[in-house]
Write an enzyme that holds these catalytic residues in place. Structure first.
Site, PDB file in Angstrom:
ATOM      1  N   ASP A  15       0.848  -1.196   0.000  1.00 41.10           N
ATOM      2  CA  ASP A  15       0.000   0.000   0.000  1.00 41.10           C
ATOM      3  C   ASP A  15       0.886   1.250   0.000  1.00 41.10           C
ATOM      4  O   ASP A  15       1.746   1.400   0.869  1.00 41.10           O
ATOM      5  CB  ASP A  15      -0.883  -0.030   1.253  1.00 41.10           C
ATOM      6  CG  ASP A  15      -1.945   1.056   1.261  1.00 41.10           C
ATOM      7  OD1 ASP A  15      -1.749   2.116   0.644  1.00 41.10           O
ATOM      8  OD2 ASP A  15      -2.984   0.836   1.912  1.00 41.10           O
ATOM      9  N   GLY A  75      -1.647  -4.321  -3.116  1.00 41.12           N
ATOM     10  CA  GLY A  75      -1.659  -2.907  -2.782  1.00 41.12           C
ATOM     11  C   GLY A  75      -2.806  -2.496  -1.880  1.00 41.12           C
ATOM     12  O   GLY A  75      -3.301  -3.287  -1.070  1.00 41.12           O
ATOM     13  N   HIS A  76      -3.246  -1.251  -2.047  1.00 42.10           N
ATOM     14  CA  HIS A  76      -4.245  -0.630  -1.186  1.00 42.10           C
ATOM     15  C   HIS A  76      -5.590  -1.344  -1.261  1.00 42.10           C
ATOM     16  O   HIS A  76      -6.192  -1.678  -0.244  1.00 42.10           O
ATOM     17  CB  HIS A  76      -4.382   0.837  -1.602  1.00 42.10           C
ATOM     18  CG  HIS A  76      -5.276   1.662  -0.742  1.00 42.10           C
ATOM     19  ND1 HIS A  76      -5.022   1.891   0.593  1.00 42.10           N
ATOM     20  CD2 HIS A  76      -6.436   2.332  -1.024  1.00 42.10           C
ATOM     21  CE1 HIS A  76      -5.964   2.678   1.097  1.00 42.10           C
ATOM     22  NE2 HIS A  76      -6.838   2.947   0.142  1.00 42.10           N
ATOM     23  N   PHE A  77      -6.061  -1.576  -2.474  1.00 33.89           N
ATOM     24  CA  PHE A  77      -7.355  -2.225  -2.672  1.00 33.89           C
ATOM     25  C   PHE A  77      -7.166  -3.739  -2.729  1.00 33.89           C
ATOM     26  O   PHE A  77      -7.329  -4.382  -3.765  1.00 33.89           O
ATOM     27  CB  PHE A  77      -8.028  -1.697  -3.946  1.00 33.89           C
ATOM     28  CG  PHE A  77      -8.577  -0.311  -3.796  1.00 33.89           C
ATOM     29  CD1 PHE A  77      -9.826  -0.106  -3.226  1.00 33.89           C
ATOM     30  CD2 PHE A  77      -7.853   0.792  -4.210  1.00 33.89           C
ATOM     31  CE1 PHE A  77     -10.350   1.177  -3.074  1.00 33.89           C
ATOM     32  CE2 PHE A  77      -8.364   2.078  -4.066  1.00 33.89           C
ATOM     33  CZ  PHE A  77      -9.616   2.274  -3.494  1.00 33.89           C
TER      34      PHE A  77
END
Length: 287
Positions: free
Chosen positions: A237, A263-265
């Site tokens: 992230d 990552g983030h999602f």
């Protein structure tokens, strides 16, 4: 019971859209999304859990299909988001629930937990931060706006609202970018392009400093009440770093931490793994 229903509910004159699946009498799992998305991010997760839980995923005020009054008509702050979601849970009759806290959903959900610790059965934090060490340098432009809310600093934050930035948020840190469906970021960009949406989001960028100021209180809540907590994070992230996930164990020694190579999602690439981890976690703590 895995069938998902889509509805809106009037919350003191404010229409909140939500997705719901599962038996009405099953243990409740409240899913809170982040920026710049909506409950659409849970489209694949909900059916994985609806056979055992009543899963409810609202769109935050100003996001998705929920009402988005002008920022001149409604003060967009994280206190205000929490106020509306708190009332949403009451109108919906959600008396006790586990909460999935992602991104903006974390400071929203943690506020609910501090206000009503007796209502929280467990917490799943997916890249939902509550510690200073979890904040990356990617926050520097927003921090500059906190220190000086000049027109120039506000204008600089519009970079975060560009379509290509949304795509970057979804794909940064993902080893195989072809695994990320374009549906999520395309829908998010549609919502961001609505008239007035830019000022809504810029106001929330400015108010995010209130969340950082509350970190000590969030941490005190964790230490005092020690809710069952699972931190399942995309370790790549660009905004919320793995030390933010590990830090939960300082205050909740039995917290479970799982770092995923994404990552983030994280749900976009690891939905099945996250769903399985949540099912195992909730089965131990939520009856």
């Amino acid at each position: 019971m895995n069938k998902v229903h889509f509805n809106k509910v009037d919350v003191d004159g404010f229409k909140i859209f939500y997705r719901e699946a599962g038996r009405k009498d099953a243990p409740i799992f409240l899913l809170l999304h982040g920026f710049p998305t909506s409950s659409h991010m849970f489209r694949d997760l909900i059916p994985l859990l609806a056979d055992r839980y009543r899963v409810v995923a609202p769109d935050l005020p100003g996001f998705g299909q929920s009402d988005m009054p002008s920022h001149k008509e409604f003060k967009y702050s994280f206190d205000a988001l929490a106020d509306r979601i708190e009332r949403f849970t009451e109108v919906m009759g959600l008396k006790r629930f586990a909460v999935y806290a992602f991104d903006y959903g974390a400071p929203t959900g943690f506020r609910l937990a501090m206000r009503h610790p007796e209502r929280i059965t467990a917490i799943v934090s997916q890249n939902g931060n509550a510690y200073e060490e979890g904040l990356s340098e990617g926050w520097n432009p927003i921090r500059a706006y906190w220190k000086d809310s000049s027109a120039a600093n506000r204008q600089a934050l519009r970079t975060f609202l560009r379509p290509e930035t949304t795509v970057w948020q979804y794909t940064q840190g993902v080893p195989d970018k072809s695994a990320v469906s374009p549906d999520g970021y395309s829908l998010d960009n549609h919502y961001l392009e609505r008239p007035g949406a830019d000022d809504v989001q810029l106001d929330l960028f400015g108010d995010y400093k209130s969340n950082v100021a509350l970190y000590p209180k969030f941490q005190d809540y964790f230490r005092t009440h020690k809710p069952p907590l699972l931190a399942v994070w995309g370790k790549n992230d660009p905004f919320f770093l793995p030390p933010g996930a590990e830090a939960f164990k300082r205050d909740i020694p039995n917290a479970e931490v799982r770092l995923l190579d994404t990552g983030h999602f994280a749900l976009e690439t690891h939905g099945a793994e996250i769903g399985s981890a949540i099912a195992d976690f909730l089965s131990k703590h939520v009856q």
